[in-house]
Write a protein that holds these residues in place. Structure first.
Motif, PDB file in Angstrom:
ATOM      1  N   TRP A 299     -25.212 -27.650  -1.724  1.00 24.73           N
ATOM      2  CA  TRP A 299     -24.372 -27.038  -0.533  1.00 24.73           C
ATOM      3  C   TRP A 299     -25.388 -25.456  -0.076  1.00 24.73           C
ATOM      4  O   TRP A 299     -25.641 -25.486  -1.081  1.00 24.73           O
ATOM      5  CB  TRP A 299     -23.110 -26.808  -0.680  1.00 24.73           C
ATOM      6  CG  TRP A 299     -22.617 -25.802   0.208  1.00 24.73           C
ATOM      7  CD1 TRP A 299     -22.683 -26.445   1.806  1.00 24.73           C
ATOM      8  CD2 TRP A 299     -21.935 -25.357   0.452  1.00 24.73           C
ATOM      9  NE1 TRP A 299     -22.288 -25.268   2.518  1.00 24.73           N
ATOM     10  CE2 TRP A 299     -21.254 -24.295   1.572  1.00 24.73           C
ATOM     11  CE3 TRP A 299     -20.990 -24.224  -0.553  1.00 24.73           C
ATOM     12  CZ2 TRP A 299     -20.763 -23.581   1.995  1.00 24.73           C
ATOM     13  CZ3 TRP A 299     -20.179 -23.022   0.156  1.00 24.73           C
ATOM     14  CH2 TRP A 299     -19.969 -22.902   0.548  1.00 24.73           C
ATOM     15  N   GLN A 300     -26.277 -25.957   0.983  1.00 26.08           N
ATOM     16  CA  GLN A 300     -26.717 -24.824   0.870  1.00 26.08           C
ATOM     17  C   GLN A 300     -25.527 -23.359   1.713  1.00 26.08           C
ATOM     18  O   GLN A 300     -25.448 -23.576   3.089  1.00 26.08           O
ATOM     19  CB  GLN A 300     -27.629 -25.124   2.205  1.00 26.08           C
ATOM     20  CG  GLN A 300     -29.193 -23.866   2.750  1.00 26.08           C
ATOM     21  CD  GLN A 300     -29.793 -24.017   1.374  1.00 26.08           C
ATOM     22  OE1 GLN A 300     -30.246 -24.344   0.574  1.00 26.08           O
ATOM     23  NE2 GLN A 300     -30.371 -22.621   1.307  1.00 26.08           N
ATOM     24  N   ALA A 305     -29.079 -19.227  -0.459  1.00 26.81           N
ATOM     25  CA  ALA A 305     -28.584 -19.367  -1.357  1.00 26.81           C
ATOM     26  C   ALA A 305     -28.022 -20.962  -1.146  1.00 26.81           C
ATOM     27  O   ALA A 305     -27.179 -21.617  -0.342  1.00 26.81           O
ATOM     28  CB  ALA A 305     -27.222 -18.665  -1.718  1.00 26.81           C
ATOM     29  N   ARG A 306     -28.382 -21.516  -2.856  1.00 27.74           N
ATOM     30  CA  ARG A 306     -27.545 -23.208  -2.746  1.00 27.74           C
ATOM     31  C   ARG A 306     -26.967 -23.921  -3.637  1.00 27.74           C
ATOM     32  O   ARG A 306     -27.526 -23.005  -5.542  1.00 27.74           O
ATOM     33  CB  ARG A 306     -29.207 -23.600  -3.015  1.00 27.74           C
ATOM     34  CG  ARG A 306     -28.714 -25.553  -2.637  1.00 27.74           C
ATOM     35  CD  ARG A 306     -30.151 -26.132  -2.337  1.00 27.74           C
ATOM     36  NE  ARG A 306     -29.812 -27.376  -1.942  1.00 27.74           N
ATOM     37  CZ  ARG A 306     -30.146 -27.655  -0.561  1.00 27.74           C
ATOM     38  NH1 ARG A 306     -30.058 -27.066   0.701  1.00 27.74           N
ATOM     39  NH2 ARG A 306     -29.585 -28.689   0.181  1.00 27.74           N
ATOM     40  N   LEU A 307     -25.437 -23.541  -3.714  1.00 26.53           N
ATOM     41  CA  LEU A 307     -25.257 -24.068  -5.018  1.00 26.53           C
ATOM     42  C   LEU A 307     -24.828 -25.454  -5.440  1.00 26.53           C
ATOM     43  O   LEU A 307     -25.093 -26.651  -4.402  1.00 26.53           O
ATOM     44  CB  LEU A 307     -23.522 -23.677  -4.488  1.00 26.53           C
ATOM     45  CG  LEU A 307     -22.727 -22.849  -3.764  1.00 26.53           C
ATOM     46  CD1 LEU A 307     -21.211 -21.912  -3.707  1.00 26.53           C
ATOM     47  CD2 LEU A 307     -23.422 -21.244  -4.734  1.00 26.53           C
ATOM     48  N   GLY A 331     -24.520 -24.826 -11.147  1.00 27.24           N
ATOM     49  CA  GLY A 331     -25.173 -23.842 -10.513  1.00 27.24           C
ATOM     50  C   GLY A 331     -25.577 -23.016  -9.316  1.00 27.24           C
ATOM     51  O   GLY A 331     -24.628 -23.691  -8.228  1.00 27.24           O
ATOM     52  N   CYS A 332     -26.498 -22.310  -9.245  1.00 27.55           N
ATOM     53  CA  CYS A 332     -26.956 -21.541  -8.164  1.00 27.55           C
ATOM     54  C   CYS A 332     -28.416 -21.212  -7.684  1.00 27.55           C
ATOM     55  O   CYS A 332     -29.053 -20.862  -8.722  1.00 27.55           O
ATOM     56  CB  CYS A 332     -26.277 -20.003  -7.744  1.00 27.55           C
ATOM     57  SG  CYS A 332     -25.981 -19.775  -5.663  1.00 27.55           S
ATOM     58  N   ARG A 333     -28.217 -21.462  -6.922  1.00 31.32           N
ATOM     59  CA  ARG A 333     -30.336 -21.451  -7.319  1.00 31.32           C
ATOM     60  C   ARG A 333     -30.395 -20.383  -5.220  1.00 31.32           C
ATOM     61  O   ARG A 333     -29.298 -20.242  -4.784  1.00 31.32           O
ATOM     62  CB  ARG A 333     -30.898 -22.202  -6.610  1.00 31.32           C
ATOM     63  CG  ARG A 333     -32.352 -22.593  -5.892  1.00 31.32           C
ATOM     64  CD  ARG A 333     -33.513 -23.593  -6.692  1.00 31.32           C
ATOM     65  NE  ARG A 333     -33.044 -24.329  -4.843  1.00 31.32           N
ATOM     66  CZ  ARG A 333     -32.925 -25.612  -4.743  1.00 31.32           C
ATOM     67  NH1 ARG A 333     -32.457 -26.304  -6.038  1.00 31.32           N
ATOM     68  NH2 ARG A 333     -32.734 -26.017  -3.926  1.00 31.32           N
ATOM     69  N   PHE A 334     -31.409 -19.161  -5.178  1.00 33.39           N
ATOM     70  CA  PHE A 334     -31.375 -18.467  -5.079  1.00 33.39           C
ATOM     71  C   PHE A 334     -33.229 -18.568  -4.919  1.00 33.39           C
ATOM     72  O   PHE A 334     -33.780 -18.337  -5.023  1.00 33.39           O
ATOM     73  CB  PHE A 334     -31.527 -16.641  -4.847  1.00 33.39           C
ATOM     74  CG  PHE A 334     -29.888 -16.563  -5.511  1.00 33.39           C
ATOM     75  CD1 PHE A 334     -29.163 -16.316  -4.463  1.00 33.39           C
ATOM     76  CD2 PHE A 334     -29.026 -16.928  -6.785  1.00 33.39           C
ATOM     77  CE1 PHE A 334     -27.190 -16.364  -4.927  1.00 33.39           C
ATOM     78  CE2 PHE A 334     -28.389 -16.927  -6.773  1.00 33.39           C
ATOM     79  CZ  PHE A 334     -27.097 -16.522  -6.201  1.00 33.39           C
ATOM     80  N   GLN A 342     -32.390 -19.339  -9.931  1.00 33.53           N
ATOM     81  CA  GLN A 342     -31.060 -19.914 -10.405  1.00 33.53           C
ATOM     82  C   GLN A 342     -30.677 -19.764 -12.093  1.00 33.53           C
ATOM     83  O   GLN A 342     -31.052 -19.284 -12.862  1.00 33.53           O
ATOM     84  CB  GLN A 342     -32.114 -21.562 -11.372  1.00 33.53           C
ATOM     85  CG  GLN A 342     -32.811 -21.413  -9.813  1.00 33.53           C
ATOM     86  CD  GLN A 342     -33.782 -22.952 -10.698  1.00 33.53           C
ATOM     87  OE1 GLN A 342     -33.139 -24.365 -10.357  1.00 33.53           O
ATOM     88  NE2 GLN A 342     -35.696 -23.331 -10.805  1.00 33.53           N
ATOM     89  N   VAL A 343     -29.440 -20.148 -12.055  1.00 29.10           N
ATOM     90  CA  VAL A 343     -29.026 -19.599 -13.260  1.00 29.10           C
ATOM     91  C   VAL A 343     -27.979 -21.281 -12.854  1.00 29.10           C
ATOM     92  O   VAL A 343     -27.148 -21.998 -12.428  1.00 29.10           O
ATOM     93  CB  VAL A 343     -27.540 -18.631 -12.915  1.00 29.10           C
ATOM     94  CG1 VAL A 343     -26.817 -18.409 -11.615  1.00 29.10           C
ATOM     95  CG2 VAL A 343     -26.649 -18.320 -14.071  1.00 29.10           C
ATOM     96  N   PHE A 344     -27.429 -22.162 -14.379  1.00 28.23           N
ATOM     97  CA  PHE A 344     -26.807 -23.042 -14.641  1.00 28.23           C
ATOM     98  C   PHE A 344     -25.333 -22.718 -15.893  1.00 28.23           C
ATOM     99  O   PHE A 344     -26.281 -21.650 -17.094  1.00 28.23           O
ATOM    100  CB  PHE A 344     -27.136 -23.917 -15.305  1.00 28.23           C
ATOM    101  CG  PHE A 344     -28.659 -24.015 -13.665  1.00 28.23           C
ATOM    102  CD1 PHE A 344     -28.193 -25.477 -12.624  1.00 28.23           C
ATOM    103  CD2 PHE A 344     -29.664 -23.721 -13.491  1.00 28.23           C
ATOM    104  CE1 PHE A 344     -28.794 -25.459 -12.056  1.00 28.23           C
ATOM    105  CE2 PHE A 344     -30.486 -24.308 -12.388  1.00 28.23           C
ATOM    106  CZ  PHE A 344     -29.988 -25.281 -11.769  1.00 28.23           C
TER     107      PHE A 344
END
Length: 366
Positions: A299-300, A305-307, A331-334, A342-344
């Motif tokens: 999900w953008q 930020a993308r979840l 996780g989330c990607r910026f 990114q963090v997972f």
């Protein structure tokens, strides 16, 4: 006799005029078709003209420009370079090559060809466009750090990944990577190299090869290849359906493992949402067949930020043996202009023990 001679001469003159008119009309027809957007017809006309007269530089240029509009870049390049062989000072051919390299994402060759195209309104317009565009950063560096706790008082896992990539063109890039992993107080170093290429219909092709010399839990050799491509695309509705196919073969100290995967991904609201499912088949080190599946969603949430969420229930080869693993990932990607983070977090059930971990990663272009 004199009458017959005059009649023959008159006939030859008329035939010559007719052939000349036909040739000129064919060239004009090609221009008319090209300007009207009937590019396939235009390409055929100009191709016929170059076959009739291989030294017709005008036809070669028009053939190249037509292929350029069709995004047949290799054919366009060949035709425009042929025109320059015939007429070395043909400015339109150099301008066409400049546009071609610019469309390919190759700034320096585009500027070189543009310098040979003379000073016209068209060349000045392309030069303004190039100068207004920031330099494309072709290098990319990635760094990832991972840490996991295991149940049953087992030693933790640590992992470090570094990679360096180079973008040869808008469609082709290569990457080399190195991974250091420590599991159960045993370390492996794995190196790999990969290549990706995107076709004009947006089909993505990828392949990689890697090795961990004397690896304990990473493969001593691995080759992987696959493709992603759109099955259905509706830009008006902002909906696309993509499919992915990949296969790999790997050699571990305990034996060889082959895998095959296939999946679908639905992209909604102009790629704001993604929902995917994959089937996974594997032949393990003992020659037994195993299977599993993976589900994922994206999900953008904001512009940057993308979840991400994922669930996997599939076999995995680790420590030289294949085990069934159930994994939940969040996780989330910026994504910024030239940098990403990114963090997972993950939780796994691995049969003999459970694993919880976190991964931090960053990348930047230069």
């Amino acid at each position: 006799m004199r009458f017959r001679t005059r009649l023959l001469s008159f006939t030859i003159v008329i035939l010559g005029m007719t052939c000349n008119a036909y040739g000129q009309a064919s060239f004009d027809d090609g221009l008319t078709a090209r300007y009207a957007g009937d590019l396939e017809t235009a390409a055929q006309i100009f191709s016929d003209l170059t076959q009739e007269n291989p030294e017709n530089s005008d036809a070669w240029v028009q053939l190249g420009l037509t292929h350029l509009t069709l995004e047949n870049y290799d054919e366009a390049e060949a035709a425009l370079k042929r025109a320059i062989e015939i007429a070395p000072d043909y400015s339109d051919a150099y301008l066409g090559l400049a546009r071609l390299e610019w469309f390919r994402g190759n700034r320096e060759p585009a500027e070189e060809y543009l310098s040979l195209a003379g000073d016209t309104e068209d060349t000045r317009a392309l030069r303004r466009q190039i100068n207004a565009t920031p330099d494309v950063k072709k290098w990319r560096a990635d760094i990832g750090l991972g840490y996991s706790d295991l149940s049953n008082s087992l030693p933790s896992w640590e992992q470090v990944d570094v990679a360096l990539g180079y973008q040869f063109s808008e469609d082709t890039s290569a990457t080399i990577g190195l991974q250091y992993a420590n599991r159960f107080n045993i370390s492996d170093v794995y190196v790999d190299a990969g290549l990706t290429h995107t076709l004009k219909n947006r089909t993505l092709l990828f392949a990689s090869v890697g090795t961990a010399p004397d690896g304990d839990f990473r493969p001593e050799f691995q080759f992987r290849a696959g493709s992603e491509f759109p099955l259905v695309s509706s830009k008006d509705r902002g909906v696309e359906l993509w499919t992915r196919i990949d296969a790999s073969t790997a050699s571990f100290s305990s034996g060889d493992v082959q895998s095959l995967g296939a999946g679908l991904q639905l992209r909604l609201h102009n790629d704001r949402y993604r929902i995917g499912a994959n089937l996974i088949g594997l032949s393990d080190e003992a020659g037994e067949s195993r299977s599993g599946f993976a589900l994922n969603g994206e999900w953008q949430a904001t512009r940057i930020a993308r979840l991400l969420i994922g669930y996997v229930d599939a076999p995995e080869t680790s420590e030289g043996i294949t085990v069934d693993v159930r994994t939940v990932q969040l996780g989330c990607r910026f994504d910024f202009e030239d940098r990403g983070f990114q963090v997972f977090a993950l939780s796994e059930e691995r049969g003999a023990y459970d694993r919880t971990g976190v991964v931090f990663a960053t990348n930047w272009r230069f």
